[in-house]
Design a protein around this motif. Structure first.
Motif, mmCIF file in Angstrom:
data_model
loop_
_atom_site.group_PDB
_atom_site.id
_atom_site.type_symbol
_atom_site.label_atom_id
_atom_site.label_comp_id
_atom_site.label_asym_id
_atom_site.label_seq_id
_atom_site.Cartn_x
_atom_site.Cartn_y
_atom_site.Cartn_z
ATOM 1 N N SER A 111 91.539 64.133 42.018
ATOM 2 C CA SER A 111 91.946 63.883 40.638
ATOM 3 C C SER A 111 91.702 62.445 40.181
ATOM 4 N N ALA A 139 90.999 62.933 34.206
ATOM 5 C CA ALA A 139 91.043 63.418 32.824
ATOM 6 C C ALA A 139 90.395 62.445 31.850
ATOM 7 N N GLN A 140 90.345 61.153 32.182
ATOM 8 C CA GLN A 140 89.743 60.170 31.288
ATOM 9 C C GLN A 140 88.220 60.230 31.292
ATOM 10 N N ARG A 145 86.388 62.578 30.385
ATOM 11 C CA ARG A 145 85.932 63.224 29.159
ATOM 12 C C ARG A 145 85.922 62.277 27.972
#
Length: 172
Positions: free
Chosen positions: A124, A146-147, A149
């Motif tokens: 992750s 997640a960053q 994107r």
């Protein structure tokens, strides 16, 4: 688990920092037979007492600097060093952990212009190496995956890195 179930005092000697941080209630960090720091895992990690402890517990970005009235100057860049408000032009080392750096595609106050040199993933976590003008070392950054994107992290992309937490130690 055995230690927790039996509720007994035990001493565990290890060179594996992650293991020590995970199982210990209290850690003693030794350097050449001398105690550098005693504390809880959180205290050792979040408030290292010396450059040795900071470097020993987890990965770190290191910058040689000069402290002058509450600021650590690294070339033209500066980091706040309020604990050294009374210091006038003294050699120091600034430490910034990889996860204490925010990345943006837009310049902002306190940000370092950089270029993406390498990106890898570890579950992750995104591990990013940046080239910058402060010194010849790469700047190591860790971000939640997640960053990925919301940022252009392709090799060669221009980004701006802003340390959100640092620790400045005066050199002896």
């Amino acid at each position: 688990r055995l230690h927790d179930e039996l509720h007994i005092t035990s001493i565990f000697v290890t060179h594996d920092q992650e293991e020590a941080m995970e199982v210990a209630d209290k850690i003693v960090v030794l350097n050449k037979g001398q105690i550098e720091q005693i504390g809880t895992p959180d205290d050792i990690y979040n408030n290292p007492a010396s450059p040795f402890v900071y470097d020993f517990i987890g990965q770190v970005n290191l910058f040689h600097s000069r402290v002058n009235h509450g600021w650590a100057h690294i070339g033209d860049y500066k980091l706040p060093a309020p604990e050294h408000n009374s210091i006038d032009d003294h050699a120091a080392i600034a430490y910034v952990r990889p996860h204490d750096i925010e990345l943006s595609e837009q310049p902002s106050d306190g940000a370092i212009a950089a270029q993406v040199a390498h990106v890898s993933t570890a579950g992750s976590v995104l591990r990013i190496e940046l080239q910058h003008q402060l010194n010849s070392d790469v700047l190591h950054v860790e971000l939640p995956r997640a960053q990925e994107r919301s940022l252009n992290l392709s090799v060669g992309a221009r980004v701006f890195a802003r340390p959100t937490n640092s620790k400045i130690f005066l050199q002896k």
